[in-house]
Design a protein around this motif. Structure first.
Motif: not given
Length: 152
Positions: A8-9, A22-23, A6, A20, A11
């Motif tokens: 952004e994060c 996660s984020c 990702c 994503c 992961r």
């Protein structure tokens, strides 16, 4: 199915994901070929919306610069929460100066609104600190006006 990072994060997630997990970053930014939009490198002021565009760090630095150019004492700055505090010199309404804060609020991605507040200092031993003629508030407003001038 392949795993990608990702943007952004960072992961690992499925390349088939729409966002994503996660984020919550959108799928358009998940591909390793697609880069996030570049961060702004300068601050601009839009008088129509009364907002500054840039990053929190840039807006905080602009506020610090405005306070220093006005000749006032910068007491604290925190770009993580968007707060800049300062004190003025002795003035007509305040023997020990005025304490002010500038609060930087993110209203949308890279768009910020700055609000100010002020109060008379009570360091001089006075028992009561009255905001005579709105002087304390006007000092915060003057710092914001200086920020607007510097951002144009």
């Amino acid at each position: 199915m392949a795993l990608i990072k990702c943007w952004e994060c960072a992961r690992e997630i499925s390349d088939k994901a729409t966002a994503c997990p996660s984020c919550g970053a959108p799928a358009a930014g998940l591909s390793s070929d697609v880069k996030p939009p570049p961060s702004p490198v300068a601050v601009h002021y839009d008088s129509a919306s009364d907002t500054f565009s840039g990053t929190m760090a840039l807006i905080t630095k602009l506020a610090m610069s405005a306070v220093q150019q006005l000749g006032w004492k910068l007491t604290d700055a925190n770009e993580n929460i968007g707060l800049v505090t300062f004190e003025t010199r002795m003035s007509f309404g305040s023997w020990s100066g005025v304490s002010c804060s500038l609060n930087i609020e993110e209203i949308s991605s890279n768009a910020f609104r700055v609000r100010g507040a002020g109060k008379q200092n009570v360091r001089g031993g006075q028992l009561l600190a009255i905001d005579l003629f709105g002087e304390a508030r006007s000092k915060a407003d003057k710092a914001i006006a200086k920020m607007k001038d510097l951002a144009r």
